[in-house]
Design an enzyme around this catalytic site. Structure first.
Site, PDB file in Angstrom:
ATOM      1  N   GLN A 180       1.539   1.890 -11.104  1.00  0.00           N
ATOM      2  CA  GLN A 180       1.761   0.446 -11.043  1.00  0.00           C
ATOM      3  C   GLN A 180       0.494  -0.287 -10.607  1.00  0.00           C
ATOM      4  O   GLN A 180       0.148  -1.330 -11.159  1.00  0.00           O
ATOM      5  CB  GLN A 180       2.909   0.125 -10.089  1.00  0.00           C
ATOM      6  N   ARG A 221       9.538  -5.620   4.265  1.00  0.00           N
ATOM      7  CA  ARG A 221       8.243  -6.261   4.065  1.00  0.00           C
ATOM      8  C   ARG A 221       8.251  -7.731   4.493  1.00  0.00           C
ATOM      9  O   ARG A 221       9.278  -8.405   4.412  1.00  0.00           O
ATOM     10  CB  ARG A 221       7.826  -6.140   2.595  1.00  0.00           C
ATOM     11  N   CYS A 268       3.920   4.274  -7.670  1.00  0.00           N
ATOM     12  CA  CYS A 268       3.031   3.273  -7.075  1.00  0.00           C
ATOM     13  C   CYS A 268       1.625   3.328  -7.657  1.00  0.00           C
ATOM     14  O   CYS A 268       1.036   2.281  -7.958  1.00  0.00           O
ATOM     15  CB  CYS A 268       2.976   3.447  -5.556  1.00  0.00           C
ATOM     16  N   ASP A 276      14.367  -2.771   2.732  1.00  0.00           N
ATOM     17  CA  ASP A 276      13.068  -3.405   2.499  1.00  0.00           C
ATOM     18  C   ASP A 276      12.716  -4.242   3.717  1.00  0.00           C
ATOM     19  O   ASP A 276      13.413  -5.202   4.041  1.00  0.00           O
ATOM     20  CB  ASP A 276      13.117  -4.282   1.240  1.00  0.00           C
ATOM     21  N   GLU A 289       0.829  -1.204   0.000  1.00  0.00           N
ATOM     22  CA  GLU A 289       0.000   0.000   0.000  1.00  0.00           C
ATOM     23  C   GLU A 289       0.868   1.261   0.000  1.00  0.00           C
ATOM     24  O   GLU A 289       1.949   1.297   0.573  1.00  0.00           O
ATOM     25  CB  GLU A 289      -0.930   0.021   1.212  1.00  0.00           C
ATOM     26  N   CYS A 317       6.505   8.928  -6.559  1.00  0.00           N
ATOM     27  CA  CYS A 317       6.774   7.514  -6.801  1.00  0.00           C
ATOM     28  C   CYS A 317       5.988   7.052  -8.026  1.00  0.00           C
ATOM     29  O   CYS A 317       5.304   7.847  -8.663  1.00  0.00           O
ATOM     30  CB  CYS A 317       6.399   6.689  -5.565  1.00  0.00           C
TER      31      CYS A 317
END
Length: 373
Positions: free
Chosen positions: A248, A306, A245, A304, A231, A243
């Protein structure tokens, strides 16, 4: 695909998961907790601690307190290089403990850096678990830590404090993924995919839900097109140009609409897992000249953060066992494969720069290894 445990109680029983949930809440409130281990510690985030929290640590500690920081943040505070592969760097704190404002400034590089000269010392055992609590709470990973007195729970000052096993904090991300369940499903026609459905997933922490945007019947395909999308409030909702995002996300849905099948897993892991507030802090540092990767590290986070085990659990629940992954990021391919996701093809997903995000995309290519440009 590796099958995750469907009963998190087999590895982390209800009372223990409740303790982790409470510890996260206490961290966000600035209340110390005790890290239960061979050498127990009393810990509290530097970002949220107040005078009462420091008083409790002064009262209940059995030795000198330290400020735990990631190596990247510690190097900036100390203004010299440190061991980059160390799990944490410990900075000595005076007793009685240093004021809360100084601790917050040491934790947060976006604040004016008026800091005393710190000296390093050996980090205590379980430093990794202590910093993990700050990250689970989506706070800056900077913790005030001290050894706790034997019998602390029987003292008046410690009677209400929570104890949480250090091992449970470290195991929590995987256990969280293994507890994921479907909680709602509904048809939501989209402009680019009229037969789209939303399926909501919730983990045992009852936190923010993860969503699957389903187009057609990808579970009936041998290897459907799948986008794992974290998100992005600023890009997805506000249309931020910083960005790529938003394009995408919309581009993935449009492509799946054309193909007639696909799944977008919309993970509640803002800013590559560092959370919205920390992402905004990273933006502040980018405005001062750092790129995306260095801004995250300056805050004490990795490039990262995640948890792709969440994606693996969602795909298993959806009955999808092989995928064509829509991404430009080879590291995402490796990370998902390590979680047991069988990826038969990486499908490029590139969008042109917009005049604002040019340097962002350049950083993605040069420093994150994205296959773009």
């Amino acid at each position: 695909m590796t099958k995750l445990a469907q009963n998190p109680g087999s590895t982390l029983g209800t009372p223990r998961t409740r303790a982790v949930h409470r510890a996260i809440a206490e961290a966000r409130r600035g209340v110390p907790v005790v890290l239960a281990a061979k050498h127990p510690l009393i810990i509290v985030p530097a970002e949220t601690v107040g005078a009462e929290g420091l008083r409790l640590i002064d009262t209940l500690s059995n030795g000198p307190a330290v400020l735990l920081l990631s190596p990247s943040r510690a190097a900036a505070v100390l203004q010299h290089e440190v061991e980059a592969k160390a799990p944490a760097i410990a900075l000595k704190l005076a007793r009685p403990l240093i004021d809360t404002e100084t601790l917050k400034r040491a934790a947060d590089p976006t604040l004016e850096q008026i800091l005393p000269r710190f000296e390093t010392t050996a980090p205590p055992p379980e430093s990794e678990a202590a910093l993990a609590l700050g990250k689970l709470a989506r706070l800056l990973p900077a913790m005030v830590v001290a050894p706790v007195k034997p019998g602390w729970a029987s003292q008046k000052a410690g009677a209400d404090l929570l104890a949480v096993p250090a091992a449970d904090l470290l195991a929590y991300p995987l256990n969280l993924a293994s507890s994921l369940t479907r909680v709602a499903e509904v048809a939501v026609p989209l402009d680019a995919a009229r037969d789209a459905r939303l399926i909501a997933f919730r983990a045992l922490d009852q936190g923010i839900e993860h969503m699957a945007i389903i187009v057609g019947h990808p579970e009936a395909q041998e290897a459907p097109l799948v986008r794992i999308h974290s998100e992005c409030f600023t890009g997805d909702l506000l249309g931020s140009l910083r960005c790529d995002c938003g394009p995408q996300l919309q581009g993935a849905i449009a492509r799946m609409g054309r193909e007639g099948n696909g799944a977008v897993l919309y993970l509640a892991q803002e800013g590559r897992g560092i959370g919205l507030i920390n992402k905004l802090r990273a933006y502040t540092l980018q405005d001062e000249g750092l790129d995306t990767l260095d801004a995250n590290r300056a805050l004490g986070w990795e490039a990262d953060e995640r948890n792709f085990h969440i994606a693996a659990a969602m795909l298993e629940a959806l009955g999808i066992h092989k995928i064509r992954l829509l991404t430009n990021n080879p590291e995402k391919v490796k990370g998902l494969a390590a979680c047991g996701i069988e990826i038969v093809e990486r499908v490029p997903h590139e969008f042109a720069p917009n005049g604002v995000n040019d340097s962002y995309l350049e950083t993605k290519a040069k420093r994150f290894g994205h296959l773009i440009g």
